[in-house]
Write an enzyme that holds these catalytic residues in place. Structure first.
Site, mmCIF file in Angstrom:
data_model
loop_
_atom_site.group_PDB
_atom_site.id
_atom_site.type_symbol
_atom_site.label_atom_id
_atom_site.label_comp_id
_atom_site.label_asym_id
_atom_site.label_seq_id
_atom_site.Cartn_x
_atom_site.Cartn_y
_atom_site.Cartn_z
ATOM 1 N N ILE A 185 45.983 2.880 -17.184
ATOM 2 C CA ILE A 185 47.045 2.635 -18.163
ATOM 3 C C ILE A 185 48.186 3.634 -17.990
ATOM 4 O O ILE A 185 49.364 3.265 -17.986
ATOM 5 C CB ILE A 185 46.473 2.688 -19.601
ATOM 6 C CG1 ILE A 185 45.508 1.515 -19.814
ATOM 7 C CG2 ILE A 185 47.596 2.662 -20.642
ATOM 8 C CD1 ILE A 185 44.822 1.487 -21.164
ATOM 9 N N LEU A 187 49.189 5.235 -15.390
ATOM 10 C CA LEU A 187 50.017 5.010 -14.199
ATOM 11 C C LEU A 187 50.837 3.728 -14.313
ATOM 12 O O LEU A 187 52.004 3.688 -13.914
ATOM 13 C CB LEU A 187 49.140 4.967 -12.945
ATOM 14 C CG LEU A 187 48.476 6.305 -12.607
ATOM 15 C CD1 LEU A 187 47.627 6.180 -11.350
ATOM 16 C CD2 LEU A 187 49.514 7.403 -12.419
ATOM 17 N N ASP A 309 33.306 -5.338 -22.154
ATOM 18 C CA ASP A 309 33.548 -3.909 -22.385
ATOM 19 C C ASP A 309 32.581 -3.277 -23.381
ATOM 20 O O ASP A 309 32.544 -2.055 -23.499
ATOM 21 C CB ASP A 309 34.983 -3.701 -22.887
ATOM 22 C CG ASP A 309 36.015 -4.102 -21.846
ATOM 23 O OD1 ASP A 309 35.635 -4.300 -20.675
ATOM 24 O OD2 ASP A 309 37.198 -4.227 -22.203
ATOM 25 N N HIS A 318 38.015 -9.322 -15.474
ATOM 26 C CA HIS A 318 37.297 -10.246 -14.584
ATOM 27 C C HIS A 318 35.810 -9.965 -14.555
ATOM 28 O O HIS A 318 35.005 -10.868 -14.338
ATOM 29 C CB HIS A 318 37.904 -10.228 -13.173
ATOM 30 C CG HIS A 318 38.227 -8.872 -12.642
ATOM 31 N ND1 HIS A 318 39.354 -8.175 -13.010
ATOM 32 C CD2 HIS A 318 37.579 -8.058 -11.778
ATOM 33 C CE1 HIS A 318 39.385 -7.013 -12.376
ATOM 34 N NE2 HIS A 318 38.302 -6.915 -11.633
ATOM 35 N N HIS A 441 49.797 -15.084 11.332
ATOM 36 C CA HIS A 441 50.856 -14.134 11.673
ATOM 37 C C HIS A 441 52.196 -14.735 11.315
ATOM 38 O O HIS A 441 52.414 -15.919 11.591
ATOM 39 C CB HIS A 441 50.817 -13.838 13.170
ATOM 40 C CG HIS A 441 51.944 -12.964 13.626
ATOM 41 N ND1 HIS A 441 51.965 -11.612 13.385
ATOM 42 C CD2 HIS A 441 53.114 -13.268 14.269
ATOM 43 C CE1 HIS A 441 53.086 -11.105 13.876
ATOM 44 N NE2 HIS A 441 53.795 -12.083 14.422
HETATM 45 P P1 NAD Z 1 40.974 5.628 -17.446
HETATM 46 O O1 NAD Z 1 39.553 5.917 -17.650
HETATM 47 O O2 NAD Z 1 41.412 4.766 -16.320
HETATM 48 O O3 NAD Z 1 41.780 7.024 -17.297
HETATM 49 C C1 NAD Z 1 41.767 7.999 -18.315
HETATM 50 C C2 NAD Z 1 42.214 9.320 -17.745
HETATM 51 O O4 NAD Z 1 42.378 10.259 -18.813
HETATM 52 C C3 NAD Z 1 41.210 9.931 -16.791
HETATM 53 O O5 NAD Z 1 41.883 10.254 -15.595
HETATM 54 C C4 NAD Z 1 40.712 11.159 -17.538
HETATM 55 O O6 NAD Z 1 40.335 12.201 -16.672
HETATM 56 C C5 NAD Z 1 41.925 11.537 -18.379
HETATM 57 N N1 NAD Z 1 41.640 12.390 -19.548
HETATM 58 C C6 NAD Z 1 40.578 12.327 -20.388
HETATM 59 N N2 NAD Z 1 40.667 13.301 -21.329
HETATM 60 C C7 NAD Z 1 41.819 14.001 -21.102
HETATM 61 C C8 NAD Z 1 42.469 15.120 -21.746
HETATM 62 N N3 NAD Z 1 41.962 15.732 -22.808
HETATM 63 N N4 NAD Z 1 43.637 15.568 -21.229
HETATM 64 C C9 NAD Z 1 44.174 14.969 -20.137
HETATM 65 N N5 NAD Z 1 43.599 13.897 -19.489
HETATM 66 C C10 NAD Z 1 42.439 13.418 -19.970
HETATM 67 O O7 NAD Z 1 41.501 5.046 -18.849
HETATM 68 P P2 NAD Z 1 42.805 4.235 -19.261
HETATM 69 O O8 NAD Z 1 43.906 4.422 -18.295
HETATM 70 O O9 NAD Z 1 43.020 4.595 -20.695
HETATM 71 O O10 NAD Z 1 42.307 2.738 -19.163
HETATM 72 C C11 NAD Z 1 41.209 2.305 -19.978
HETATM 73 C C12 NAD Z 1 40.457 1.183 -19.324
HETATM 74 O O11 NAD Z 1 41.262 0.025 -19.312
HETATM 75 C C13 NAD Z 1 40.066 1.523 -17.926
HETATM 76 O O12 NAD Z 1 38.686 1.702 -17.890
HETATM 77 C C14 NAD Z 1 40.457 0.322 -17.113
HETATM 78 O O13 NAD Z 1 39.317 -0.259 -16.575
HETATM 79 C C15 NAD Z 1 41.101 -0.642 -18.090
HETATM 80 N N6 NAD Z 1 42.424 -1.028 -17.581
HETATM 81 C C16 NAD Z 1 42.482 -1.757 -16.440
HETATM 82 C C17 NAD Z 1 43.709 -2.127 -15.933
HETATM 83 C C18 NAD Z 1 43.761 -2.938 -14.677
HETATM 84 O O14 NAD Z 1 42.764 -3.574 -14.333
HETATM 85 N N7 NAD Z 1 44.863 -2.928 -13.956
HETATM 86 C C19 NAD Z 1 44.870 -1.729 -16.544
HETATM 87 C C20 NAD Z 1 44.790 -0.974 -17.709
HETATM 88 C C21 NAD Z 1 43.544 -0.641 -18.214
#
Ligand code: NAD
Length: 462
Positions: A185, A187, A309, A318, A441
């Protein structure tokens, strides 16, 4: 209160729940689906995957017009954007798709109840809300999804300090957006607002971005995102955040606080299991609050199943969909399964990052002997034509059997290219199988083929 009896009650109409409901109806069950939101589709359709991809696309097109179209000899001047217009487009897409699910429910004869579903005892579910009802069914499927995780002392106010839901609907581009968490999320939404002109600072607790993804990919991706203007502070533990004046402040362990205009909290998600009545039928949860299920998605309570989830595994739409199908096929036909080794994960940044199977770090930790083939986008003709030369495909195959163990892609359209790898892994293919399959190609798919050839050190174009 209305009463009704169904064969299956699905609680939750996200991708897991609504797909399970449709499949069960196809298989002849009398299905009810209980959903508290007015719109069907769950977090994914309403406030997750779909609206974020809509904004990622709009912001990418703006950034392309501003930054790279001139390289194609296309001159555009005075490029600007209309944020309200982008948001309207996003909402139209969400509305179209959520109405589409309602249409599918109708087509498949699924009874929809609007309200909160709660189990009140064996085979019983009460609906609290617009369509209040007392329902009974032989089978109950919990597909209630997840919600944003909180962090101690991070005071979410929904305006200055918010979650992805708010970051999908800011009414103005924040001057400075602080993102807590460099995961999916952080990124994706960090990219949206960075492209639209915000200064974006990503604060990540670990010493790297995208934990769980292949380290080599994540390190390269970080460099690309930095070039795009995002700032990363890794090894940075956020200890608090709150509104301050007309902005916010984020406190960091051992470093000066960060002042900003908005804060996006994206530190993971937690399963929605509260107030579901799990205790009324004795459903076990694990230490992280996830519902414990067996390989057929049966909980510890007779006739109650759970998918998506709320159970262990990657929190991906998916994965939930496939579990929903497997679960109801098990109920009706007695078989159905999910191959957890072949579930792709995609981060929809630019370039995209896509992964299936084991990472190199996992193989090293597990002591699995492997061979590795890498092929860069830069050496592919189509990549050059479309001006997308950043990134590479990395293929990992067993050193003795050549069976594919993992495929990791950083680059344009990685999310589409990974499908070939996922299918190959589903069929237990070897890298040689991919290498000997004809790839048209000029296509980006040739990068996948060349990476497969590279496993055996016989890539052609490098
Ligand atoms: P994530 O688990 O992907 O990333 C969370 C990040 O927060 C980790 O890198 C972690 O180390 C960091 N973090 C935790 N505590 C912290 C702190 N105190 N200070 C700083 N950093 C800290 O979680 P997300 O980005 O919130 O996404 C949640 C879920 O939603 C994910 O598991 C993902 O599977 C799903 N999601 C998927 C997609 C996709 O499929 N494209 C897109 C968005 C979300």
């Amino acid at each position: 209160m209305n009463t009704a009896t169904h064969d299956l009650i699905v609680i939750g109409a996200g991708p897991g729940g609504y797909v399970a409901a449709i499949r069960a109806a196809q298989l002849g069950l009398n299905v009810a689906c209980v959903e508290s939101e007015n719109a069907l589709g769950g977090t994914c359709l309403r406030v997750g995957c779909i609206p974020s991809k809509a904004l990622l696309e709009s912001s990418a097109r703006f950034a392309e017009a501003r930054d790279t179209l001139s390289k194609h000899g296309v001159n555009v001047t005075g490029v600007s954007f209309d944020l309200a217009g982008m948001m309207r487009r996003k909402e139209d897409i969400v509305n179209g798709l959520t109405h589409g699910v309602a249409g599918l429910f109708k087509k498949n004869g699924i009874t929809r109840y609007e309200g909160r579903g709660r189990i009140t005892g064996p085979q019983r579910v009460v609906v609290e809300g617009t369509d209040g009802a007392a329902l009974s069914a032989k089978h109950i499927l919990i597909a209630t999804g997840c919600a944003s995780a909180s962090l101690p002392n991070v005071e979410v106010d929904g305006l200055y300090v918010g979650t992805s839901t708010e970051a999908l609907a800011y009414d103005a581009v924040p001057g400075h957006l602080a993102v807590i968490g460099a995961g999916y999320i952080g990124l994706e939404l960090g990219s949206v607002w960075n492209r639209l002109g915000a200064k974006v600072t990503v604060l990540e607790y670990l010493d790297r971005i995208l934990p769980g993804m292949d380290g080599e990919l994540a390190a390269k991706a970080r460099k690309i995102f930095e070039k795009q203007g995002m700032t990363f502070r890794v090894g940075c533990r956020v200890t608090g955040a709150r509104k301050k004046g007309k902005g916010a402040v984020v406190e960091i362990d051992g470093a000066a606080p960060v002042t900003c205009d908005r804060v996006l909290l994206a530190v993971g998600r937690v399963p929605n299991t509260a107030d579901l009545g799990l205790e009324t039928v004795g459903i076990d949860t694990d230490s992280r609050g996830r519902i414990v299920v067996d390989e057929r998605f049966r909980t510890s309570a007779e006739g109650v199943y759970a998918i998506g989830d709320v159970i262990p595994g990657p929190m991906l739409a998916h994965k939930a969909e496939d579990e929903g199908v497997a679960c109801v096929e098990n109920i009706v036909k007695g078989y159905g399964e999910v191959n957890y080794n072949a579930i792709p994960g995609i981060v929809y940044t630019h370039p995209e990052i896509a992964s299936v199977g084991k990472t190199e770090e996992q193989l090293q930790q597990e002591g699995v002997p492997y061979r590795k083939g890498v092929f860069p986008y830069l050496a592919n003709g189509r990549a050059r034509c479309i001006g997308e030369t950043e990134g590479f495909v990395k293929m990992l195959a067993h050193a003795e059997t050549d069976r594919l163990l993992g495929v990791h892609i950083l680059g344009a359209h990685a999310g589409d290219l990974i499908a070939e790898a996922a299918v190959a892994m589903e069929f237990d293919a070897s890298s040689e199988d991919l290498a000997r399959s004809c790839h048209a190609h000029p296509t980006l798919a040739e990068i996948v083929k060349e990476a497969a050839l590279a496993v055996d050190e016989r890539a052609i174009h490098i």
